[in-house]
Scaffold this motif. Structure first.
Motif, PDB file in Angstrom:
ATOM      1  N   VAL A 201       0.860  -1.178   0.000  1.00 62.59           N
ATOM      2  CA  VAL A 201       0.000   0.000   0.000  1.00 62.59           C
ATOM      3  C   VAL A 201       0.896   1.228   0.000  1.00 62.59           C
ATOM      4  CG1 VAL A 201      -1.758   1.295   1.265  1.00 62.59           C
ATOM      5  CG2 VAL A 201      -1.825  -1.207   1.254  1.00 62.59           C
ATOM      6  N   GLN A 202       0.635   2.139  -0.917  1.00 64.66           N
ATOM      7  CA  GLN A 202       1.371   3.402  -0.929  1.00 64.66           C
ATOM      8  C   GLN A 202       0.566   4.409  -0.116  1.00 64.66           C
ATOM      9  OE1 GLN A 202       2.061   5.298  -4.721  1.00 64.66           O
ATOM     10  NE2 GLN A 202       3.874   6.303  -3.915  1.00 64.66           N
ATOM     11  N   VAL A 203       1.164   4.921   0.947  1.00 72.98           N
ATOM     12  CA  VAL A 203       0.442   5.878   1.788  1.00 72.98           C
ATOM     13  C   VAL A 203       0.407   7.231   1.091  1.00 72.98           C
ATOM     14  CG1 VAL A 203       0.921   4.640   3.931  1.00 72.98           C
ATOM     15  CG2 VAL A 203       2.423   6.490   3.215  1.00 72.98           C
ATOM     16  N   ARG A 204      -0.719   7.919   1.227  1.00 77.11           N
ATOM     17  CA  ARG A 204      -0.943   9.179   0.512  1.00 77.11           C
ATOM     18  C   ARG A 204      -0.484  10.399   1.303  1.00 77.11           C
ATOM     19  NH1 ARG A 204      -5.575   8.932  -3.411  1.00 77.11           N
ATOM     20  NH2 ARG A 204      -5.721   6.755  -3.943  1.00 77.11           N
ATOM     21  N   ALA A 205      -0.385  10.233   2.621  1.00 75.70           N
ATOM     22  CA  ALA A 205       0.042  11.332   3.487  1.00 75.70           C
ATOM     23  C   ALA A 205       0.933  10.728   4.561  1.00 75.70           C
ATOM     24  CB  ALA A 205      -1.179  12.004   4.125  1.00 75.70           C
ATOM     25  N   ALA A 206       1.660  11.556   5.272  1.00 75.49           N
ATOM     26  CA  ALA A 206       2.468  11.065   6.384  1.00 75.49           C
ATOM     27  C   ALA A 206       1.538  10.420   7.413  1.00 75.49           C
ATOM     28  CB  ALA A 206       3.249  12.211   7.009  1.00 75.49           C
ATOM     29  N   ILE A 207       1.914   9.234   7.885  1.00 78.25           N
ATOM     30  CA  ILE A 207       1.116   8.514   8.873  1.00 78.25           C
ATOM     31  C   ILE A 207       1.946   8.447  10.164  1.00 78.25           C
ATOM     32  CG2 ILE A 207      -0.135   6.395   9.429  1.00 78.25           C
ATOM     33  CD1 ILE A 207      -1.181   7.764   6.882  1.00 78.25           C
ATOM     34  N   PRO A 208       1.498   9.131  11.209  1.00 83.67           N
ATOM     35  CA  PRO A 208       2.243   9.073  12.479  1.00 83.67           C
ATOM     36  C   PRO A 208       2.162   7.686  13.121  1.00 83.67           C
ATOM     37  CG  PRO A 208       0.723  10.955  12.433  1.00 83.67           C
ATOM     38  CD  PRO A 208       0.376  10.067  11.276  1.00 83.67           C
ATOM     39  N   PHE A 209       3.147   7.369  13.931  1.00 79.89           N
ATOM     40  CA  PHE A 209       3.160   6.131  14.709  1.00 79.89           C
ATOM     41  C   PHE A 209       1.816   5.949  15.424  1.00 79.89           C
ATOM     42  CE2 PHE A 209       3.612   4.381  19.011  1.00 79.89           C
ATOM     43  CZ  PHE A 209       4.028   3.098  18.704  1.00 79.89           C
ATOM     44  N   GLY A 210       1.251   4.753  15.325  1.00 81.53           N
ATOM     45  CA  GLY A 210       0.012   4.433  16.021  1.00 81.53           C
ATOM     46  C   GLY A 210      -1.258   4.827  15.283  1.00 81.53           C
ATOM     47  N   HIS A 211      -1.114   5.562  14.190  1.00 84.89           N
ATOM     48  CA  HIS A 211      -2.296   5.971  13.427  1.00 84.89           C
ATOM     49  C   HIS A 211      -2.613   4.934  12.358  1.00 84.89           C
ATOM     50  CE1 HIS A 211      -2.751  10.433  14.549  1.00 84.89           C
ATOM     51  NE2 HIS A 211      -2.002   9.842  15.471  1.00 84.89           N
ATOM     52  N   LYS A 212      -3.776   5.069  11.757  1.00 86.78           N
ATOM     53  CA  LYS A 212      -4.264   4.095  10.790  1.00 86.78           C
ATOM     54  C   LYS A 212      -4.217   4.646   9.372  1.00 86.78           C
ATOM     55  CE  LYS A 212      -8.186   4.231  12.945  1.00 86.78           C
ATOM     56  NZ  LYS A 212      -7.744   5.123  13.985  1.00 86.78           N
ATOM     57  N   PHE A 213      -4.111   3.725   8.412  1.00 83.00           N
ATOM     58  CA  PHE A 213      -4.317   4.069   7.006  1.00 83.00           C
ATOM     59  C   PHE A 213      -5.127   2.960   6.354  1.00 83.00           C
ATOM     60  CE2 PHE A 213      -1.073   1.249   5.189  1.00 83.00           C
ATOM     61  CZ  PHE A 213      -0.163   1.114   6.222  1.00 83.00           C
ATOM     62  N   ALA A 214      -5.862   3.341   5.318  1.00 87.00           N
ATOM     63  CA  ALA A 214      -6.776   2.408   4.658  1.00 87.00           C
ATOM     64  C   ALA A 214      -6.027   1.411   3.781  1.00 87.00           C
ATOM     65  CB  ALA A 214      -7.790   3.177   3.818  1.00 87.00           C
ATOM     66  N   LEU A 215      -6.511   0.174   3.795  1.00 85.18           N
ATOM     67  CA  LEU A 215      -5.955  -0.877   2.941  1.00 85.18           C
ATOM     68  C   LEU A 215      -6.704  -0.994   1.628  1.00 85.18           C
ATOM     69  CD1 LEU A 215      -5.562  -3.662   5.645  1.00 85.18           C
ATOM     70  CD2 LEU A 215      -3.767  -2.208   4.682  1.00 85.18           C
ATOM     71  N   GLN A 216      -7.917  -0.488   1.624  1.00 83.26           N
ATOM     72  CA  GLN A 216      -8.798  -0.647   0.470  1.00 83.26           C
ATOM     73  C   GLN A 216      -9.755   0.531   0.443  1.00 83.26           C
ATOM     74  OE1 GLN A 216     -10.031  -4.269   2.343  1.00 83.26           O
ATOM     75  NE2 GLN A 216     -12.160  -3.564   2.412  1.00 83.26           N
ATOM     76  N   PRO A 217     -10.471   0.723  -0.653  1.00 80.95           N
ATOM     77  CA  PRO A 217     -11.478   1.797  -0.651  1.00 80.95           C
ATOM     78  C   PRO A 217     -12.538   1.514   0.411  1.00 80.95           C
ATOM     79  CG  PRO A 217     -11.122   0.965  -2.886  1.00 80.95           C
ATOM     80  CD  PRO A 217     -10.416   0.023  -1.945  1.00 80.95           C
ATOM     81  N   ILE A 218     -12.894   2.564   1.149  1.00 82.10           N
ATOM     82  CA  ILE A 218     -13.948   2.462   2.157  1.00 82.10           C
ATOM     83  C   ILE A 218     -14.968   3.542   1.799  1.00 82.10           C
ATOM     84  CG2 ILE A 218     -14.531   2.562   4.616  1.00 82.10           C
ATOM     85  CD1 ILE A 218     -11.511   1.976   5.176  1.00 82.10           C
ATOM     86  N   PRO A 219     -16.185   3.151   1.473  1.00 80.15           N
ATOM     87  CA  PRO A 219     -17.172   4.168   1.078  1.00 80.15           C
ATOM     88  C   PRO A 219     -17.636   4.997   2.276  1.00 80.15           C
ATOM     89  CG  PRO A 219     -18.206   2.013   1.233  1.00 80.15           C
ATOM     90  CD  PRO A 219     -16.734   1.796   1.453  1.00 80.15           C
ATOM     91  N   ALA A 220     -18.133   6.183   2.009  1.00 78.60           N
ATOM     92  CA  ALA A 220     -18.737   7.000   3.073  1.00 78.60           C
ATOM     93  C   ALA A 220     -19.814   6.170   3.747  1.00 78.60           C
ATOM     94  CB  ALA A 220     -19.317   8.281   2.497  1.00 78.60           C
TER      95      ALA A 220
END
Length: 100
Positions: free
Chosen positions: A36-55
């Motif tokens: 997964v290529q992260v789109r923004a800086a992700i701080p330690f302990g924070h989450k990033f999406a693995l897949q599209p998640i709809p509203a």
């Protein structure tokens, strides 16, 4: 290992270190390896999406629904208070019988 996914049902990963924007993170999701290529800086302990998640879609971490997407979230996007509504400890929802 820069991030961890506990169950194959999780749709977010948790950063185990600060991850710079644009970094590609290799992950094991169940028996599958993903990048997964992260789109923004992700701080330690924070989450990033693995897949599209709809509203309105579930945010699943450690095999548990921990919130709802307040907006559509793309893979690699930071998942935090700006785009997630918590479903836990919400007295306002409980009063309406809506806490899940």
């Amino acid at each position: 290992m820069r991030a961890i996914v506990i169950t194959a049902q999780d749709n977010v990963a948790t950063a185990l270190e600060d991850i710079p924007a644009g970094a590609t993170v290799k992950l094991r999701v169940g028996s599958e390896e993903r990048e997964v290529q992260v789109r923004a800086a992700i701080p330690f302990g924070h989450k990033f999406a693995l897949q599209p998640i709809p509203a309105g879609g579930d945010i699943i971490k450690y095999g548990e629904v921990m919130g709802e997407a307040a907006a559509a979230i793309e893979p690699g996007e930071h998942v935090h208070v700006h785009n997630v509504e918590s479903r836990r400890g919400r007295g306002d929802l409980a009063a309406k019988g809506g806490e899940r």
